[in-house]
Write a protein that holds these residues in place. Structure first.
Motif, PDB file in Angstrom:
ATOM      1  N   VAL A   1       0.848  -1.189   0.000  1.00  0.00           N
ATOM      2  CA  VAL A   1       0.000   0.000   0.000  1.00  0.00           C
ATOM      3  C   VAL A   1       0.886   1.242   0.000  1.00  0.00           C
ATOM      4  O   VAL A   1       1.871   1.308   0.750  1.00  0.00           O
TER       5      VAL A   1
ATOM      6  N   ALA B   1       1.826   5.393   0.437  1.00  0.00           N
ATOM      7  CA  ALA B   1       1.610   6.321   1.533  1.00  0.00           C
ATOM      8  C   ALA B   1       0.316   7.108   1.343  1.00  0.00           C
ATOM      9  O   ALA B   1      -0.415   7.371   2.317  1.00  0.00           O
TER      10      ALA B   1
ATOM     11  N   GLN C   1      -2.409   6.075  -0.072  1.00  0.00           N
ATOM     12  CA  GLN C   1      -3.537   5.216   0.271  1.00  0.00           C
ATOM     13  C   GLN C   1      -3.688   5.072   1.786  1.00  0.00           C
ATOM     14  O   GLN C   1      -4.813   5.009   2.305  1.00  0.00           O
ATOM     15  N   LEU C   2      -2.570   5.029   2.502  1.00  0.00           N
ATOM     16  CA  LEU C   2      -2.652   4.957   3.964  1.00  0.00           C
ATOM     17  C   LEU C   2      -3.251   6.241   4.552  1.00  0.00           C
ATOM     18  O   LEU C   2      -4.051   6.189   5.491  1.00  0.00           O
ATOM     19  N   TRP C   3      -2.824   7.396   4.006  1.00  0.00           N
ATOM     20  CA  TRP C   3      -3.383   8.651   4.492  1.00  0.00           C
ATOM     21  C   TRP C   3      -4.878   8.755   4.152  1.00  0.00           C
ATOM     22  O   TRP C   3      -5.669   9.264   4.952  1.00  0.00           O
TER      23      TRP C   3
ATOM     24  N   SER D   1      -7.004   6.410   4.024  1.00  0.00           N
ATOM     25  CA  SER D   1      -7.790   5.561   4.916  1.00  0.00           C
ATOM     26  C   SER D   1      -8.074   6.247   6.251  1.00  0.00           C
ATOM     27  O   SER D   1      -9.041   5.892   6.938  1.00  0.00           O
ATOM     28  N   ASN D   2      -7.247   7.226   6.652  1.00  0.00           N
ATOM     29  CA  ASN D   2      -7.431   7.917   7.932  1.00  0.00           C
ATOM     30  C   ASN D   2      -8.087   9.287   7.799  1.00  0.00           C
ATOM     31  O   ASN D   2      -8.652   9.793   8.775  1.00  0.00           O
TER      32      ASN D   2
END
Length: 335
Positions: A12, A14, A16-18, A20-21
């Motif tokens: 994943v 970075a 995509q991680l941001w 998600s939050n």
């Protein structure tokens, strides 16, 4: 038995991680859930990847991996690294810079400032008009689907300084739209107010609007404006130069103060209207004429009545305010 361990690291990105939050669904945005979400943070802020105290060059990271067909090894940095200085970024002002002589009574904020004449209507232009902001605030109301909706409420007064003035309240999602809407509405509600010798009111009067009470007193030429700052702004727009106003009650409610003052000006009587209503000659006493009676108006029917007057005169000097308060001049005389 062989076990396979897998991790999301490397699969994943970075972004995509941001997402998600920090992201909110479309249904959540409609219900006002996107205002309190987290913001992205630059984890590499203040760091320069690949440069350290040793000053080594790592092929493929801080320098080229190949020079021609030859692969380079880790070594010291020979050429001096010149860092280009980034241009200084000017901070945006929350409020625009206003010259000191153009600011209102609230500093750099909108109340008291001038926003120019109303917009022209067809071929008619409002020459000589000026518009002042009296109140600028945020208001909100709760809806079932969209949640709490915020808007800007603006109260303005416009006039030409020669007795013609009007006020209006308007609301809009943006501040500029609310101000423009309010001053154009005020231009469509203009009223003409009679002034005594073009500088003050014709007589003393008291007016009440809900919990706000105004005691307006007529003053001679050169006295100036001694009143609430909102009333002083309104007087300047109308063209009243000399006036004293005592305010009581909820003076922080700007809309009630404005409504009460405009209604009091509309209900005041001119000398001719007073003479026609009382069917008597109206005279005025002036100190510069040694208090000699000066006729200023006569009944339109040509003769005055013979019956005595039963109406009591409204005298500010013998009047008590709320809670037994008296004016400062009366207090000095009694002492």
């Amino acid at each position: 038995m062989t076990r396979s361990y897998s991790s999301f690291v490397g699969r994943v990105s970075a972004n995509q991680l941001w997402d998600s939050n920090t992201s909110v669904s479309n249904a959540g945005k409609k219900r006002g859930r996107g205002r309190n979400t987290k913001k992205r943070v630059d984890l590499n802020r203040g760091q320069k990847l690949g440069f350290g105290k040793s000053g080594l060059v790592y092929p493929g990271l801080t320098g080229p991996a190949l020079v021609g067909k030859k692969m380079l090894n880790i070594g010291e940095q020979r050429e001096s690294r010149v860092q280009s200085e980034a241009p200084a970024v000017e901070k945006k002002r929350r409020f625009p810079k206003i010259p000191a002589l153009q600011r209102g009574y609230s500093g750099r904020k909108f109340p008291g400032t001038s926003i120019g004449p109303p917009d022209p209507i067809n071929d008619y232009e409002f020459e000589g008009f000026d518009t002042r902001v009296l109140e600028y605030k945020m208001v909100s109301h709760m809806t079932g689907n969209l949640g709490r909706k915020m808007r800007v409420s603006a109260l303005v007064v416009t006039g030409n300084g020669k007795g013609l003035a009007g006020f209006a309240v308007a609301k809009a999602p943006m501040g500029k739209a609310a101000l423009r809407k309010a001053k154009n509405m005020a231009a469509q509600r203009l009223q003409y107010f009679e002034r005594y010798n073009d500088h003050t009111v014709f007589h003393n009067f008291a007016i009440k609007e809900h919990k706000t009470t105004l005691f307006v007193q007529k003053m001679p030429k050169g006295y100036g404006l001694r009143c609430h700052r909102v009333l002083k702004t309104i007087c300047q727009i109308i063209g009243i130069e000399d006036l004293y106003v005592k305010t009581e009650g909820r003076t922080g409610n700007i809309q009630n103060v404005t409504k009460a003052f405009f209604r009091g000006l509309m209900e005041q009587e001119t000398h001719q209207q007073l003479a026609d209503r009382m069917q008597l000659n109206v005279v005025e006493y002036r100190p510069e004429l040694e208090w000699l009676p000066l006729p200023v108006a006569s009944p339109s029917i040509g003769k005055s009545r013979e019956e005595p007057i039963k109406e009591e005169a409204f005298d500010f000097e013998n009047m008590y305010y709320e809670d037994g308060k008296v004016t400062f001049d009366d207090f000095i005389v009694k002492q």
